[in-house]
Design a protein around this motif. Structure first.
Motif, short mmCIF file in Angstrom:
data_model
loop_
_atom_site.label_atom_id
_atom_site.label_comp_id
_atom_site.label_asym_id
_atom_site.label_seq_id
_atom_site.Cartn_x
_atom_site.Cartn_y
_atom_site.Cartn_z
N ALA A 1 -30.21 -19.48 14.40
CA ALA A 1 -30.45 -20.90 14.68
C ALA A 1 -29.18 -21.69 14.42
O ALA A 1 -28.36 -21.32 13.58
N ASP A 2 -29.03 -22.79 15.17
CA ASP A 2 -27.82 -23.61 15.10
C ASP A 2 -27.94 -24.60 13.95
O ASP A 2 -28.76 -25.52 14.01
N PRO A 3 -27.12 -24.45 12.91
CA PRO A 3 -27.25 -25.34 11.74
C PRO A 3 -27.06 -26.81 12.08
O PRO A 3 -27.60 -27.67 11.40
N ALA A 4 -26.35 -27.11 13.16
CA ALA A 4 -26.14 -28.52 13.53
C ALA A 4 -27.43 -29.16 14.03
O ALA A 4 -27.51 -30.38 14.15
N LYS A 5 -28.44 -28.34 14.31
CA LYS A 5 -29.67 -28.88 14.88
C LYS A 5 -30.86 -28.76 13.94
O LYS A 5 -32.02 -28.89 14.35
N VAL A 6 -30.57 -28.49 12.68
CA VAL A 6 -31.61 -28.40 11.66
C VAL A 6 -31.17 -29.28 10.50
O VAL A 6 -30.00 -29.22 10.11
N ARG A 7 -32.07 -30.12 9.98
CA ARG A 7 -31.61 -31.09 8.97
C ARG A 7 -32.59 -31.29 7.82
O ARG A 7 -33.78 -31.02 7.93
N TYR A 8 -32.01 -31.76 6.72
CA TYR A 8 -32.83 -32.24 5.60
C TYR A 8 -33.62 -33.44 6.07
O TYR A 8 -33.16 -34.17 6.96
N ILE A 9 -34.76 -33.70 5.42
CA ILE A 9 -35.44 -34.97 5.74
C ILE A 9 -35.16 -36.01 4.66
O ILE A 9 -35.27 -37.19 4.89
N ASN A 10 -34.84 -35.54 3.44
CA ASN A 10 -34.53 -36.44 2.32
C ASN A 10 -35.53 -37.58 2.18
O ASN A 10 -35.17 -38.74 2.13
N HIS A 11 -36.79 -37.21 2.14
CA HIS A 11 -37.82 -38.23 1.96
C HIS A 11 -37.89 -38.62 0.48
O HIS A 11 -38.03 -37.75 -0.38
#
Ligand code: FMN
Length: 457
Positions: free
Chosen positions: A191-201
């Protein structure tokens, strides 16, 4: 062209769900609920009849108010023992191709992160056939099972639920892009790390970093069911729900509930038709009036008054009083205000009248008759109360579903009210809402898609 209706079967992973006492019927197989074949067999039957989904209720505590403890519930098999609703879904999914599964899970006691993962897993395994019935839990015993001394206050539960949903939308809708998964064996990049993110809720009740642990499933957010009737519940449903499973005590109450909740949905920028309303349907059908009368009589004979009183968490043991006594006077003598149970007991009743009306031959939709009589009434509710389908209550397992499939569905089809089969491979959301597999762009959850989540602090 008549409105196409949706059909769910009302289930629970237990012996006595909502038609108490009926498990004793010789043809009822409810005591086999621990067996995986009980579930796969029922799922196959529903799929043959082209039901939209099996709807699985759940509670996370015992009903222990009636007679001051859980004994009545335990001896009646009344929602205890009760197994996890999510765990039976993969087996049923493997036995079917198109049937949907909507399972109940509470937002009050377990935090959202692990639940988000479980539902995404189910959405993958079912290829987009899963729904979630959002509840906030009403049992005092449930609160005591999860570290609380008493129930979280009612409207406060909906406030928590609203933030719970926000966390889930961020995980399901915003944490992974659609094209994040490359599965590129050549380059060795899954998977491409640039397209997966923290949500930091970071909210009032939850702090969740993410990223979501699952890659995007077909629906991402499972189809959202809800059943709130209070002002807070209705407002929550108007905002979040895509299907509403309804109680209510009468046709007119259901009709005004539908109209009001559609109006609230509009206030949230949604299309009021984006919500499907499915009242619980108590249906006893037979080929002849005699067959119907026999089945109704059997049901009345087997019903367990104790089971219903325990389920209602009745603060008074009405079985101890003279049938001619006044409900209000008995309540007063017990130091209970009528308000405790006013929602299910109209003023001026006798104890006998109260006990007679308990018993699963109940509300809000109930019809006993030949297929024509049953479908006439279904048609009236669809056209006059603006409901979109029904959640069929079981008296007998699998007898109720068999009767429904053999007698009611052909009549519905004859009138053009129910499809002949499935569009193979569609998701539950596509089938129920007639649009795409994902949350509608105008649904409040869609606001949490990337880049909104990407921009979170
Ligand atoms: C038909 C129906 C089925 C329900 N099923 C469940 C359930 O399985 N588990 C649960 O905890 N609550 C269930 N509820 C309770 C609702 O989630 C909700 O708490 C209830 O309708 C009261 O609404 P309110 O919370 O807005 O007061 C159900 C309610 C209805 C009307």
């Amino acid at each position: 062209m008549p409105k196409q209706i949706h059909l769910n079967l009302f289930e629970m992973n237990c012996v006595s769900h909502i038609t108490h006492g009926m498990w004793r019927h010789p043809d009822n197989t409810r005591e086999r609920f621990n067996d995986i074949e009980f579930w796969t067999g029922l799922a196959e039957l529903l799929e043959d009849a082209a039901f939209d989904a099996m709807f699985i209720a759940d509670v996370i505590g015992a009903y222990d108010t009636f007679r001051g403890g859980p004994d009545t519930s335990i001896s009646e098999g009344m929602q205890i023992p009760s197994n996890d609703p999510l765990m039976v879904i993969p087996a049923m999914a493997a036995a079917t191709r198109n049937l949907g599964f909507a399972a109940t899970f509470s937002t009050t006691y377990e935090p959202p992160f692990a639940f988000a993962r479980r539902m995404s897993t189910l959405d993958h395994l079912t290829r987009g056939r899963v729904g979630w019935n959002i509840v906030t839990s009403y049992l005092p015993n449930a609160a005591r099972n999860f570290g609380h001394d008493d129930e979280v206050e009612h409207d406060h539960r909906y406030e928590i639920a609203d933030e719970y949903l926000e966390v889930l939308y961020k995980l399901w809708e915003g944490s992974w892009d659609d094209d994040a998964v490359l599965a590129d064996k050549e380059r060795g990049i899954y998977a491409d790390p640039a397209k997966v993110r923290y949500i930091n809720h970071a909210g009032r009740y939850y702090k969740v970093a993410g990223p979501h642990l699952c890659e995007p499933s077909r629906q991402r957010t499972p189809l959202l069911y809800q059943a709130g009737v209070s002002t807070a519940g209705r407002s929550f449903a108007g905002k979040h729900a895509e299907a509403i499973f309804m109680g209510g005590s009468s046709f007119s109450q259901v009709r005004s509930f539908v109209a009001d909740t559609r109006r609230i949905a509009g206030e949230h920028g949604r299309d009021p038709a984006d919500i499907k309303f499915l009242p619980g349907a108590n249906i006893i059908v037979g080929r002849t009036d005699e067959e119907v009368a026999r089945k109704v009589d059997e049901t009345r004979r087997l019903r367990s008054i104790d089971g219903y009183l325990a389920h209602l968490s009745s603060p008074v043991d009405w079985t101890r009083y003279d049938r001619a006594a006044s409900v209000d006077e008995v309540a007063a003598s017990q130091g209970k205000t009528s308000a405790n149970f006013r929602k299910w007991v109209p003023p001026g009743q006798t104890v006998g009248e109260l006990l007679d009306q308990l018993g699963g031959l109940g509300r809000p939709f109930s019809v006993f008759g030949t297929p024509k009589v049953v479908v006439d009434e279904m048609e009236r509710w669809v056209s006059e109360a603006d409901v979109d389908g029904f959640n069929v209550v079981q008296y007998l397992t699998p007898g109720t579903a068999v009767d429904f499939a053999e007698l009611v569905i052909p009549e519905l089809r004859r009138r053009g009210m129910f499809r002949e089969g499935y569009a193979d491979g569609e998701t539950l959301r596509e089938r129920m809402l007639g649009a795409g597999p994902r949350l509608a762009d105008r649904h409040p959850g869609a606001r949490f898609r990337a880049p909104a989540v990407a921009a979170a602090p």
